[in-house]
Design a protein around this motif. Structure first.
Motif, PDB file in Angstrom:
ATOM      1  N   GLY A  17      14.845   1.599 -14.044  1.00 29.05           N
ATOM      2  CA  GLY A  17      14.710   2.644 -15.051  1.00 29.05           C
ATOM      3  C   GLY A  17      15.006   2.151 -16.448  1.00 29.05           C
ATOM      4  N   SER A  18      15.988   1.267 -16.595  1.00 35.84           N
ATOM      5  CA  SER A  18      16.321   0.824 -17.950  1.00 35.84           C
ATOM      6  C   SER A  18      15.685  -0.527 -18.265  1.00 35.84           C
ATOM      7  CB  SER A  18      17.834   0.765 -18.103  1.00 35.84           C
ATOM      8  OG  SER A  18      18.416   0.128 -16.987  1.00 35.84           O
ATOM      9  N   SER A  19      16.131  -1.587 -17.568  1.00 33.08           N
ATOM     10  CA  SER A  19      15.589  -2.914 -17.877  1.00 33.08           C
ATOM     11  C   SER A  19      14.278  -3.152 -17.137  1.00 33.08           C
ATOM     12  CB  SER A  19      16.606  -3.991 -17.520  1.00 33.08           C
ATOM     13  OG  SER A  19      17.009  -3.859 -16.183  1.00 33.08           O
ATOM     14  N   VAL A  20      14.194  -2.673 -15.916  1.00 33.09           N
ATOM     15  CA  VAL A  20      12.959  -2.809 -15.145  1.00 33.09           C
ATOM     16  C   VAL A  20      12.545  -1.418 -14.675  1.00 33.09           C
ATOM     17  CG1 VAL A  20      14.188  -3.327 -13.001  1.00 33.09           C
ATOM     18  CG2 VAL A  20      11.828  -4.013 -13.241  1.00 33.09           C
ATOM     19  N   GLY A  21      11.256  -1.127 -14.827  1.00 33.58           N
ATOM     20  CA  GLY A  21      10.775   0.195 -14.459  1.00 33.58           C
ATOM     21  C   GLY A  21      10.806   0.414 -12.963  1.00 33.58           C
ATOM     22  N   ARG A  22      11.026   1.656 -12.562  1.00 31.31           N
ATOM     23  CA  ARG A  22      11.002   1.954 -11.133  1.00 31.31           C
ATOM     24  C   ARG A  22       9.619   1.753 -10.559  1.00 31.31           C
ATOM     25  NH1 ARG A  22      14.452   7.278 -10.205  1.00 31.31           N
ATOM     26  NH2 ARG A  22      16.422   6.522 -10.997  1.00 31.31           N
ATOM     27  N   PHE A  23       8.613   2.120 -11.351  1.00 33.02           N
ATOM     28  CA  PHE A  23       7.247   1.957 -10.848  1.00 33.02           C
ATOM     29  C   PHE A  23       6.922   0.486 -10.665  1.00 33.02           C
ATOM     30  CE2 PHE A  23       6.525   1.201 -15.286  1.00 33.02           C
ATOM     31  CZ  PHE A  23       5.418   0.379 -15.335  1.00 33.02           C
ATOM     32  N   PRO A  31      16.957  10.790 -25.398  1.00 34.78           N
ATOM     33  CA  PRO A  31      16.268   9.544 -25.052  1.00 34.78           C
ATOM     34  C   PRO A  31      15.837   8.818 -26.316  1.00 34.78           C
ATOM     35  CG  PRO A  31      14.821  11.415 -24.745  1.00 34.78           C
ATOM     36  CD  PRO A  31      16.147  11.968 -25.161  1.00 34.78           C
ATOM     37  N   PRO A  32      15.652   7.497 -26.254  1.00 32.53           N
ATOM     38  CA  PRO A  32      15.177   6.759 -27.432  1.00 32.53           C
ATOM     39  C   PRO A  32      13.816   7.271 -27.859  1.00 32.53           C
ATOM     40  CG  PRO A  32      15.155   5.386 -25.464  1.00 32.53           C
ATOM     41  CD  PRO A  32      15.925   6.623 -25.132  1.00 32.53           C
ATOM     42  N   ALA A  33      13.543   7.148 -29.165  1.00 32.87           N
ATOM     43  CA  ALA A  33      12.341   7.766 -29.731  1.00 32.87           C
ATOM     44  C   ALA A  33      11.078   7.254 -29.056  1.00 32.87           C
ATOM     45  CB  ALA A  33      12.292   7.473 -31.225  1.00 32.87           C
ATOM     46  N   ASN A  34      10.960   5.939 -28.911  1.00 34.70           N
ATOM     47  CA  ASN A  34       9.769   5.385 -28.275  1.00 34.70           C
ATOM     48  C   ASN A  34      10.198   4.776 -26.951  1.00 34.70           C
ATOM     49  OD1 ASN A  34       7.253   4.478 -27.746  1.00 34.70           O
ATOM     50  ND2 ASN A  34       7.479   2.615 -28.984  1.00 34.70           N
ATOM     51  N   ARG A  35      10.256   5.596 -25.931  1.00 28.12           N
ATOM     52  CA  ARG A  35      10.773   5.093 -24.666  1.00 28.12           C
ATOM     53  C   ARG A  35       9.613   4.668 -23.791  1.00 28.12           C
ATOM     54  NH1 ARG A  35      12.314  10.502 -21.373  1.00 28.12           N
ATOM     55  NH2 ARG A  35      10.388  11.579 -21.744  1.00 28.12           N
ATOM     56  N   ARG A  36       9.784   3.493 -23.233  1.00 25.56           N
ATOM     57  CA  ARG A  36       8.777   2.999 -22.305  1.00 25.56           C
ATOM     58  C   ARG A  36       9.135   3.461 -20.901  1.00 25.56           C
ATOM     59  NH1 ARG A  36       7.893  -1.879 -19.784  1.00 25.56           N
ATOM     60  NH2 ARG A  36       5.753  -2.149 -19.141  1.00 25.56           N
ATOM     61  N   HIS A  37      10.419   3.437 -20.624  1.00 24.96           N
ATOM     62  CA  HIS A  37      10.883   3.912 -19.325  1.00 24.96           C
ATOM     63  C   HIS A  37      11.698   5.171 -19.533  1.00 24.96           C
ATOM     64  CE1 HIS A  37       9.263   0.279 -18.000  1.00 24.96           C
ATOM     65  NE2 HIS A  37      10.212  -0.490 -18.506  1.00 24.96           N
ATOM     66  N   ALA A  38      12.100   5.755 -18.450  1.00 25.93           N
ATOM     67  CA  ALA A  38      12.735   7.069 -18.522  1.00 25.93           C
ATOM     68  C   ALA A  38      14.198   6.988 -18.921  1.00 25.93           C
ATOM     69  CB  ALA A  38      12.599   7.768 -17.182  1.00 25.93           C
ATOM     70  N   GLY A  39      14.639   5.877 -19.482  1.00 31.65           N
ATOM     71  CA  GLY A  39      16.033   5.766 -19.874  1.00 31.65           C
ATOM     72  C   GLY A  39      16.882   5.345 -18.701  1.00 31.65           C
ATOM     73  N   GLY A  59      10.561   9.745 -10.239  1.00 37.21           N
ATOM     74  CA  GLY A  59      10.525   9.510 -11.680  1.00 37.21           C
ATOM     75  C   GLY A  59       9.518   8.469 -12.119  1.00 37.21           C
ATOM     76  N   HIS A  60       8.628   8.047 -11.215  1.00 43.63           N
ATOM     77  CA  HIS A  60       7.641   7.040 -11.620  1.00 43.63           C
ATOM     78  C   HIS A  60       6.650   7.607 -12.627  1.00 43.63           C
ATOM     79  CE1 HIS A  60       8.220   4.402  -7.785  1.00 43.63           C
ATOM     80  NE2 HIS A  60       9.348   4.792  -8.326  1.00 43.63           N
ATOM     81  N   CYS A  61       6.329   8.901 -12.494  1.00 41.46           N
ATOM     82  CA  CYS A  61       5.312   9.502 -13.355  1.00 41.46           C
ATOM     83  C   CYS A  61       5.752   9.485 -14.814  1.00 41.46           C
ATOM     84  CB  CYS A  61       5.019  10.929 -12.895  1.00 41.46           C
ATOM     85  SG  CYS A  61       6.483  11.916 -12.605  1.00 41.46           S
ATOM     86  N   ALA A  62       7.053   9.713 -15.062  1.00 45.26           N
ATOM     87  CA  ALA A  62       7.542   9.726 -16.442  1.00 45.26           C
ATOM     88  C   ALA A  62       7.494   8.341 -17.061  1.00 45.26           C
ATOM     89  CB  ALA A  62       8.960  10.274 -16.485  1.00 45.26           C
ATOM     90  N   GLU A  63       7.555   7.307 -16.210  1.00 42.71           N
ATOM     91  CA  GLU A  63       7.450   5.944 -16.725  1.00 42.71           C
ATOM     92  C   GLU A  63       5.996   5.577 -16.994  1.00 42.71           C
ATOM     93  OE1 GLU A  63      11.231   3.897 -14.433  1.00 42.71           O
ATOM     94  OE2 GLU A  63       9.211   3.532 -13.708  1.00 42.71           O
ATOM     95  N   LEU A  64       5.104   6.065 -16.118  1.00 42.31           N
ATOM     96  CA  LEU A  64       3.702   5.671 -16.220  1.00 42.31           C
ATOM     97  C   LEU A  64       2.937   6.536 -17.219  1.00 42.31           C
ATOM     98  CD1 LEU A  64       3.230   5.079 -12.427  1.00 42.31           C
ATOM     99  CD2 LEU A  64       2.890   3.358 -14.170  1.00 42.31           C
ATOM    100  N   ALA A  65       3.337   7.773 -17.372  1.00 37.71           N
ATOM    101  CA  ALA A  65       2.671   8.660 -18.331  1.00 37.71           C
ATOM    102  C   ALA A  65       3.725   9.364 -19.185  1.00 37.71           C
ATOM    103  CB  ALA A  65       1.802   9.685 -17.599  1.00 37.71           C
TER     104      ALA A  65
END
Lengths: 245, 83
Positions: free
Chosen positions: A40-46, A193-201, B23-29
């Motif tokens: 979620g923070s350093s590496v995305g869950r997806f 959350p940070p203004a330009n978030r790539r991941h969900a924090g 929570g994958h959707c919030a990361e991808l979109a």
């Protein structure tokens, strides 16, 4: 036919078998991370999820080569049937049977995932649990019949795989999934959350769900509410977010 | 034909029964999905134009990346689309 009697097929069998075990250890460990909602923070869950999916395909390719070269090789008389049906091999009956069991279980997991959109989620999950059994069976198969697992680097590799996979399994069994908690208009105290978030924090422990007061029997028998209560906060939430923009 | 297909808009729809809050959707979109305090998605209900290809692509990623197949893209006709 010369190629089939050369030792290279047998070497390929050994090498791909060992690598398939390493890859499957990675796949089940990543699967545990996905289920535990790590990241979620350093590496995305997806990203962990995608790695789990793609690595499983690579592992299946290695397993395919491992089985194909075993069947083709004339050094041991293991047929295609023995690779699928347990206890039909004349060569090392029980250890090869363990490999066949692992293959069948992995095929079940793989095929159920291929048709995941057509399978009920509970069924898919039940089948997916068998990947742990498949991995453990493959590990025993490697220890009992693996030529390279007798000592040296091969033994260290198999031991590492066992330790990592068992650790991931323990974590999966005992761990508690973290939630990717966001921030809503209804939670003004939650960190922004940070203004330009790539991941969900950063993932946080799931906060306690606020207690919902259930009406008593006497209260419930009163006049029905004019509007569904669940609709009110949702609408208010959207209004607030729209205004903020 | 390509022009006609791009008419109208889309929204993401969540099946709340299938959703397990991965929570994958919030990361991808990130522009279409926000997470609530418990990690469950709140999707943007204002339809996005189908001509917005980057949004459509991220929506498709979110649909494909959902571990529970709880997301789908719903098309909205031109008349219903605001903004």
């Amino acid at each position: 036919m010369i190629a089939l009697t050369s030792p290279y097929l047998w070497y390929t069998t050994r090498a791909t078998g060992l690598m398939a075990l390493v890859l499957f250890t990675g796949v089940v460990s990543l699967g545990a991370l996905v289920a535990l909602r790590v990241g979620g923070s350093s590496v995305g869950r997806f990203e962990i999820s995608e790695l789990h999916r793609s690595l499983s395909i690579v592992a299946m390719v290695f397993l395919g080569i491992h089985i194909l070269t075993t069947v083709l090789d004339s050094f041991v008389s293991t047929g295609l049937l023995a690779a699928v049906i347990p206890l039909t091999s004349s060569y090392r009956r029980v250890p090869v049977a363990l490999g066949a069991v692992a293959l069948d279980l992995m095929l079940a997991v793989w095929l159920s995932s291929l048709v995941k959109t057509h399978v009920a989620n509970a069924t898919w999950r039940l089948i997916h649990w068998f990947s742990w059994l498949a991995w453990a069976t493959a590990l025993v198969h490697a220890v009992t019949t693996g030529t390279d697992a007798r000592g040296g680097v091969g033994l260290v590799l198999v031991g590492l795989c066992g330790a990592i996979g068992a650790g991931a399994g323990l974590w999966r069994a005992l761990g508690r999934p973290t939630r990717a908690a966001g921030r809503t208009a209804l939670s003004p105290l939650a960190p922004a959350p940070p203004a330009n978030r790539r991941h969900a924090g950063p993932a946080r422990e799931m906060p306690a769900r606020p207690r919902v007061e259930t009406p008593t029997r006497a209260e419930r028998s009163g006049p029905p509410p004019t509007e569904a209560p669940a609709a009110i906060p949702r609408r208010a939430q959207d209004e607030t977010r729209r205004r903020r923009r | 034909m390509g022009v006609r297909r791009r008419a109208g808009g889309f929204t993401l729809a969540v099946n709340p029964i299938l959703c397990d809050g991965f929570g994958h959707c919030a990361e991808l979109a990130p522009d279409l999905v926000h997470l609530d305090e418990w990690g469950y998605p709140i999707v943007e209900r204002t339809p996005v134009a189908l001509s917005n290809l980057s949004a459509l692509e991220s929506a498709r990623f979110a649909v494909r990346g959902c571990p529970r197949q709880a997301l789908r893209i719903e098309r909205v006709a031109e008349e219903e689309r605001r903004a």
